[in-house]
Motif scaffolding. Structure first.
Motif, PDB file in Angstrom:
ATOM      1  N   ARG A   1     -11.437 -42.806 -65.906  1.00 32.64           N
ATOM      2  CA  ARG A   1     -12.631 -42.202 -66.407  1.00 32.64           C
ATOM      3  C   ARG A   1     -13.983 -42.808 -65.825  1.00 32.64           C
ATOM      4  O   ARG A   1     -15.175 -42.876 -66.202  1.00 32.64           O
ATOM      5  N   LEU A   2     -14.090 -42.747 -64.443  1.00 36.29           N
ATOM      6  CA  LEU A   2     -15.024 -43.223 -63.522  1.00 36.29           C
ATOM      7  C   LEU A   2     -16.334 -42.509 -63.848  1.00 36.29           C
ATOM      8  O   LEU A   2     -17.394 -43.068 -64.077  1.00 36.29           O
ATOM      9  N   VAL A   3     -16.166 -40.965 -63.861  1.00 31.69           N
ATOM     10  CA  VAL A   3     -17.334 -40.275 -64.027  1.00 31.69           C
ATOM     11  C   VAL A   3     -18.074 -40.668 -65.310  1.00 31.69           C
ATOM     12  O   VAL A   3     -19.414 -40.683 -65.327  1.00 31.69           O
ATOM     13  N   ASP A   4     -17.402 -40.830 -66.453  1.00 28.60           N
ATOM     14  CA  ASP A   4     -18.009 -40.870 -68.098  1.00 28.60           C
ATOM     15  C   ASP A   4     -18.512 -42.094 -67.887  1.00 28.60           C
ATOM     16  O   ASP A   4     -19.845 -42.444 -68.422  1.00 28.60           O
ATOM     17  N   PHE A   5     -17.884 -43.066 -67.262  1.00 32.02           N
ATOM     18  CA  PHE A   5     -18.511 -44.513 -66.958  1.00 32.02           C
ATOM     19  C   PHE A   5     -19.910 -44.444 -66.432  1.00 32.02           C
ATOM     20  O   PHE A   5     -21.007 -45.092 -66.750  1.00 32.02           O
ATOM     21  N   THR A   6     -19.986 -43.965 -65.172  1.00 36.63           N
ATOM     22  CA  THR A   6     -21.148 -44.076 -64.359  1.00 36.63           C
ATOM     23  C   THR A   6     -22.263 -43.174 -64.932  1.00 36.63           C
ATOM     24  O   THR A   6     -23.379 -43.594 -64.623  1.00 36.63           O
TER      25      THR A   6
ATOM     26  N   LYS B   1     -27.987 -44.379 -67.110  1.00 39.47           N
ATOM     27  CA  LYS B   1     -29.075 -44.110 -67.896  1.00 39.47           C
ATOM     28  C   LYS B   1     -29.583 -45.640 -68.306  1.00 39.47           C
ATOM     29  O   LYS B   1     -30.427 -45.711 -69.383  1.00 39.47           O
ATOM     30  N   LEU B   2     -29.048 -46.700 -67.797  1.00 38.46           N
ATOM     31  CA  LEU B   2     -29.174 -47.992 -68.491  1.00 38.46           C
ATOM     32  C   LEU B   2     -30.779 -48.359 -68.337  1.00 38.46           C
ATOM     33  O   LEU B   2     -31.372 -48.733 -69.750  1.00 38.46           O
ATOM     34  N   ASP B   3     -31.512 -47.883 -67.111  1.00 37.38           N
ATOM     35  CA  ASP B   3     -32.937 -48.235 -67.496  1.00 37.38           C
ATOM     36  C   ASP B   3     -33.743 -47.224 -68.344  1.00 37.38           C
ATOM     37  O   ASP B   3     -34.836 -47.645 -68.928  1.00 37.38           O
ATOM     38  N   LYS B   4     -33.113 -46.169 -68.691  1.00 37.13           N
ATOM     39  CA  LYS B   4     -33.823 -45.172 -69.760  1.00 37.13           C
ATOM     40  C   LYS B   4     -33.473 -45.548 -71.114  1.00 37.13           C
ATOM     41  O   LYS B   4     -34.283 -45.256 -72.169  1.00 37.13           O
ATOM     42  N   ILE B   5     -32.242 -45.757 -71.471  1.00 37.23           N
ATOM     43  CA  ILE B   5     -31.730 -45.929 -72.965  1.00 37.23           C
ATOM     44  C   ILE B   5     -31.263 -47.125 -73.150  1.00 37.23           C
ATOM     45  O   ILE B   5     -31.028 -47.421 -74.455  1.00 37.23           O
ATOM     46  N   GLY B   6     -31.372 -48.224 -72.350  1.00 45.15           N
ATOM     47  CA  GLY B   6     -31.337 -49.430 -72.619  1.00 45.15           C
ATOM     48  C   GLY B   6     -29.445 -49.858 -72.657  1.00 45.15           C
ATOM     49  O   GLY B   6     -28.867 -48.783 -72.831  1.00 45.15           O
ATOM     50  N   ARG B   7     -29.136 -51.138 -73.066  1.00 45.57           N
ATOM     51  CA  ARG B   7     -27.870 -51.553 -73.181  1.00 45.57           C
ATOM     52  C   ARG B   7     -27.297 -50.775 -74.278  1.00 45.57           C
ATOM     53  O   ARG B   7     -26.041 -50.431 -74.138  1.00 45.57           O
TER      54      ARG B   7
ATOM     55  N   VAL C   1     -26.278 -47.300 -73.675  1.00 49.42           N
ATOM     56  CA  VAL C   1     -25.205 -47.077 -72.813  1.00 49.42           C
ATOM     57  C   VAL C   1     -24.029 -47.387 -73.626  1.00 49.42           C
ATOM     58  O   VAL C   1     -22.983 -46.359 -73.553  1.00 49.42           O
ATOM     59  N   VAL C   2     -24.060 -48.509 -74.406  1.00 49.03           N
ATOM     60  CA  VAL C   2     -22.675 -48.811 -75.222  1.00 49.03           C
ATOM     61  C   VAL C   2     -22.496 -47.788 -76.048  1.00 49.03           C
ATOM     62  O   VAL C   2     -21.325 -47.121 -76.197  1.00 49.03           O
ATOM     63  N   ALA C   3     -23.355 -47.061 -76.925  1.00 49.46           N
ATOM     64  CA  ALA C   3     -23.296 -46.015 -77.815  1.00 49.46           C
ATOM     65  C   ALA C   3     -22.674 -44.692 -77.204  1.00 49.46           C
ATOM     66  O   ALA C   3     -21.603 -44.075 -77.709  1.00 49.46           O
ATOM     67  N   GLU C   4     -23.295 -44.378 -75.985  1.00 50.46           N
ATOM     68  CA  GLU C   4     -22.754 -43.266 -74.949  1.00 50.46           C
ATOM     69  C   GLU C   4     -21.234 -43.359 -74.685  1.00 50.46           C
ATOM     70  O   GLU C   4     -20.555 -42.504 -74.844  1.00 50.46           O
ATOM     71  N   LEU C   5     -20.988 -44.662 -74.231  1.00 51.79           N
ATOM     72  CA  LEU C   5     -19.596 -44.914 -73.975  1.00 51.79           C
ATOM     73  C   LEU C   5     -18.613 -44.899 -75.032  1.00 51.79           C
ATOM     74  O   LEU C   5     -17.550 -44.097 -75.131  1.00 51.79           O
ATOM     75  N   GLU C   6     -19.102 -45.241 -76.240  1.00 47.78           N
ATOM     76  CA  GLU C   6     -18.198 -45.158 -77.609  1.00 47.78           C
ATOM     77  C   GLU C   6     -18.014 -43.601 -77.877  1.00 47.78           C
ATOM     78  O   GLU C   6     -16.846 -43.296 -78.061  1.00 47.78           O
TER      79      GLU C   6
ATOM     80  N   ALA D   1     -13.613 -50.629 -77.782  1.00 42.23           N
ATOM     81  CA  ALA D   1     -14.476 -51.538 -77.705  1.00 42.23           C
ATOM     82  C   ALA D   1     -14.218 -52.615 -76.720  1.00 42.23           C
ATOM     83  O   ALA D   1     -14.916 -53.472 -76.121  1.00 42.23           O
ATOM     84  N   GLU D   2     -12.607 -52.809 -76.395  1.00 47.24           N
ATOM     85  CA  GLU D   2     -12.469 -53.764 -75.273  1.00 47.24           C
ATOM     86  C   GLU D   2     -12.658 -53.403 -73.958  1.00 47.24           C
ATOM     87  O   GLU D   2     -13.269 -54.042 -73.064  1.00 47.24           O
ATOM     88  N   GLU D   3     -12.538 -51.922 -73.774  1.00 44.53           N
ATOM     89  CA  GLU D   3     -13.058 -51.369 -72.392  1.00 44.53           C
ATOM     90  C   GLU D   3     -14.523 -51.683 -72.317  1.00 44.53           C
ATOM     91  O   GLU D   3     -14.791 -52.175 -71.217  1.00 44.53           O
ATOM     92  N   ILE D   4     -15.187 -51.432 -73.163  1.00 48.47           N
ATOM     93  CA  ILE D   4     -16.616 -51.854 -73.265  1.00 48.47           C
ATOM     94  C   ILE D   4     -16.918 -53.235 -72.830  1.00 48.47           C
ATOM     95  O   ILE D   4     -17.777 -53.363 -72.119  1.00 48.47           O
ATOM     96  N   ARG D   5     -16.203 -54.053 -73.574  1.00 46.20           N
ATOM     97  CA  ARG D   5     -16.301 -55.435 -73.402  1.00 46.20           C
ATOM     98  C   ARG D   5     -16.153 -55.724 -71.817  1.00 46.20           C
ATOM     99  O   ARG D   5     -16.758 -56.527 -71.216  1.00 46.20           O
ATOM    100  N   HIS D   6     -15.129 -55.207 -71.095  1.00 45.01           N
ATOM    101  CA  HIS D   6     -14.816 -55.396 -69.730  1.00 45.01           C
ATOM    102  C   HIS D   6     -15.990 -54.836 -68.764  1.00 45.01           C
ATOM    103  O   HIS D   6     -16.375 -55.354 -67.789  1.00 45.01           O
ATOM    104  N   LEU D   7     -16.731 -53.799 -69.307  1.00 44.42           N
ATOM    105  CA  LEU D   7     -17.514 -53.023 -68.637  1.00 44.42           C
ATOM    106  C   LEU D   7     -18.947 -53.900 -68.629  1.00 44.42           C
ATOM    107  O   LEU D   7     -19.912 -53.560 -67.753  1.00 44.42           O
ATOM    108  N   GLU D   8     -19.217 -54.501 -69.615  1.00 42.99           N
ATOM    109  CA  GLU D   8     -20.520 -54.891 -69.883  1.00 42.99           C
ATOM    110  C   GLU D   8     -21.160 -56.076 -68.782  1.00 42.99           C
ATOM    111  O   GLU D   8     -22.307 -55.764 -68.813  1.00 42.99           O
ATOM    112  N   PRO D   9     -20.282 -56.483 -67.989  1.00 39.78           N
ATOM    113  CA  PRO D   9     -21.261 -57.356 -66.969  1.00 39.78           C
ATOM    114  C   PRO D   9     -21.993 -56.512 -66.030  1.00 39.78           C
ATOM    115  O   PRO D   9     -22.911 -56.752 -65.436  1.00 39.78           O
ATOM    116  N   SER D  10     -21.384 -55.141 -65.958  1.00 43.28           N
ATOM    117  CA  SER D  10     -22.165 -54.252 -64.993  1.00 43.28           C
ATOM    118  C   SER D  10     -23.731 -53.953 -65.612  1.00 43.28           C
ATOM    119  O   SER D  10     -24.545 -53.440 -65.044  1.00 43.28           O
ATOM    120  N   MET D  11     -23.827 -54.093 -67.134  1.00 43.31           N
ATOM    121  CA  MET D  11     -24.969 -53.884 -67.644  1.00 43.31           C
ATOM    122  C   MET D  11     -26.364 -55.250 -67.586  1.00 43.31           C
ATOM    123  O   MET D  11     -27.192 -54.810 -67.989  1.00 43.31           O
TER     124      MET D  11
END
Length: 443
Positions: free
Chosen positions: A192-197, A202-208, A211-216, A222-232
């Motif tokens: 799901r690379l495209v959905d993630f990227t 939008k991080l600088d626009k809608i904040g952390r 981004v989490v809300a959009e991923l949800e 929740a676990e996938e998002i926790r894995h991705l969080e270092p990128s934010m």
RNA sequence: GUGGUUGUAGCUCAGUUGGUUAGAGCGCCUGAUUGUGGUUCAGGAGGUCGUGGGUUCGAGACCCAUCUUCCACCCCA
């Protein structure tokens, strides 16, 4: 009916054309300094050349051109015809796909690597809004047929040199699609690379939280998002980001490759102001390696340019293994920035230098004759067509911002003199007819 | 494609709960001023109120549709 331009289009007055020419001439010069040659392609292409190249959203935004004549004759159901049946051509949607078409079409003749620049309008059937139009210019430089990362280095330098010449300080943000793929891979969301990227971009626009809300919303657990969080997380410097990625992505070969590519580019761009930004995503449909985006330092305007590498662009036209990398300049936004910062040269307009007054019926012929002579000497001069009131001719010169007005009526004609008047200071002097052009040139 | 918003003189805009002949400023034209302007003064032209339907005795105003403007979303430059 009220005359107006079509939705999302603009007229450009003389002053606006002058600004655009100024920026475009600097871009053209810079492109040629870096060895790029011009290319122009038709404003419309066969519809199948464009359809399906920009994703499902893109197809909707392509301006389609109705078949000539009885356009319904190919429709299977004339009351509800399909776009593909009644349209066989479409307006250019960007410059990259026509460029790819050109490369494939002329593959045998081109010397690779092939470097071209292109500055032409493109059309999109989008809804206009701030800074977005349905007709706008793209200014692109691309090189195909070389996988060398030196091309990326060179493009960073091209950006730097062009914006330096324009006196618009910028920061070039860099990322690599392979880094994004690596992050997705080590986080277990490689599919799901495209959905993630799209969300991360939008991080600088809608904040952390945004981004989490959009991923949800997109169905990430929740676990996938926790894995991705270092990128934010924010990084203090490009070196910090790279060091972190090195350890985080160690298990992903594609990720590590991306890190190494970024390191290579970064280590060779020298003094140029660049920053690694792992949240940078950009057009995901074809970029495969380095991606870059340019923002002005002194004005909040969004990006004034962007680009990246696409390994498989000509693949859509059947030519495999020809790598390309390119950048684009946002002409309209660059002009807006330069206007904000008052960095556009003062005297851009190319109106006439002088206006020959038409003082009376009798004097008109001689005045026109002198005008014609001055034109042969290269003076930009206009002859007022009617023997109108002097006030009216002055008003005209003022409105057109013509700096000098010339009096050559009966009295002057008898003496072989011309009165040259500076319209802003009011200074006036008499000059022999054969010295007028030379005199105005020194004023 | 979705949601909101806008449209009255060339330009920027007023226009009362629906009620005579729709206004202002700026600009434009003419004159005061037959070859030396930007000021001033006097006069004048210019509007099917975006378009098409509808409600009403009566619509610039209310309703519907449509086009357009600007903004946001999607996406993108």
């Amino acid at each position: 009916m009220k005359p107006r331009v079509a939705k999302g289009t603009r007229d450009f007055s003389a002053a606006e054309v002058a600004k655009r020419h100024y920026v475009m001439s600097i871009l053209r010069e810079t492109f040629e300094i870096f060895g790029y040659s011009p290319l122009e392609t038709p404003s419309f292409e066969n519809i199948e050349t464009l359809m399906g190249k920009y994703g499902e959203e893109g197809d909707r935004l392509i301006f389609k051109i109705l078949r000539s004549g009885d356009f319904l004759r190919h429709a299977s159901n004339p009351t509800e015809p399909k776009a593909s049946e009644i349209a066989d051509k479409a307006l250019r949607y960007d410059l990259t796909v026509p460029f790819a078409r050109y490369v494939v079409q002329n593959a045998g003749q081109l010397a690779l690597p092939f470097k071209r620049y292109q500055m032409q309008p493109v059309w999109r059937a989008d809804n206009p809004q701030k800074g977005r139009f349905r007709e706008f210019y793209q200014c692109d430089a691309d090189v195909v047929g070389s996988k060398s990362l030196w091309q990326e280095v060179e493009l960073v330098h091209l950006y730097h040199q062009a914006f330096s010449t324009l006196r618009l300080p910028v920061t070039i943000r860099l990322n690599n699609r392979k880094v994004l793929a690596g992050i997705a891979e080590v986080s277990g969301v490689g599919d799901r690379l495209v959905d993630f990227t799209v969300a991360l971009d939008k991080l600088d626009k809608i904040g952390r939280e945004g981004v989490v809300a959009e991923l949800e919303a997109k169905g990430f657990t929740a676990e996938e998002i926790r894995h991705l969080e270092p990128s934010m997380q924010p990084f203090a410097s490009s070196l910090d980001s790279l060091a972190f990625l090195r350890s985080w992505l160690a298990s992903s070969s594609v990720g590590m490759q991306g890190v190494e590519e970024l390191e290579f580019v970064l280590s060779h761009v020298g003094e140029v102001s660049t920053v690694v930004d792992i949240t940078l995503a950009r057009g995901l449909n074809y970029y495969t390696g380095c991606i870059m985006e340019v923002t002005a330092n002194e004005v909040a305007m969004g990006s004034v340019g962007g680009g990246g590498r696409y390994d498989d662009l000509t693949g859509i036209f059947g030519l495999r293994d020809v790598s390309g990398v390119g950048i684009s300049f946002g002409l309209d936004r660059i002009i807006l920035c330069l206007e904000d910062l008052k960095r556009l040269p003062a005297a851009l307009t190319a109106g006439p230098r002088a206006l020959m007054f038409h003082l009376s019926e009798e004097d008109g012929a001689a005045a026109y004759q002198l005008t014609a002579q001055l034109r042969k000497q290269g003076l930009h001069i206009e002859f007022y067509p009617e023997p109108a009131k002097v006030k009216k001719q002055f008003d005209y010169a003022l409105k057109r911002e013509i700096p000098y007005v010339l009096f050559y009526g009966g009295a002057e004609q008898a003496e072989g003199l011309v009165q040259i008047k500076n319209i802003t200071t009011g200074d006036q002097e008499s000059v022999p007819v054969d010295q007028v052009a030379a005199r105005i040139a020194t004023l």
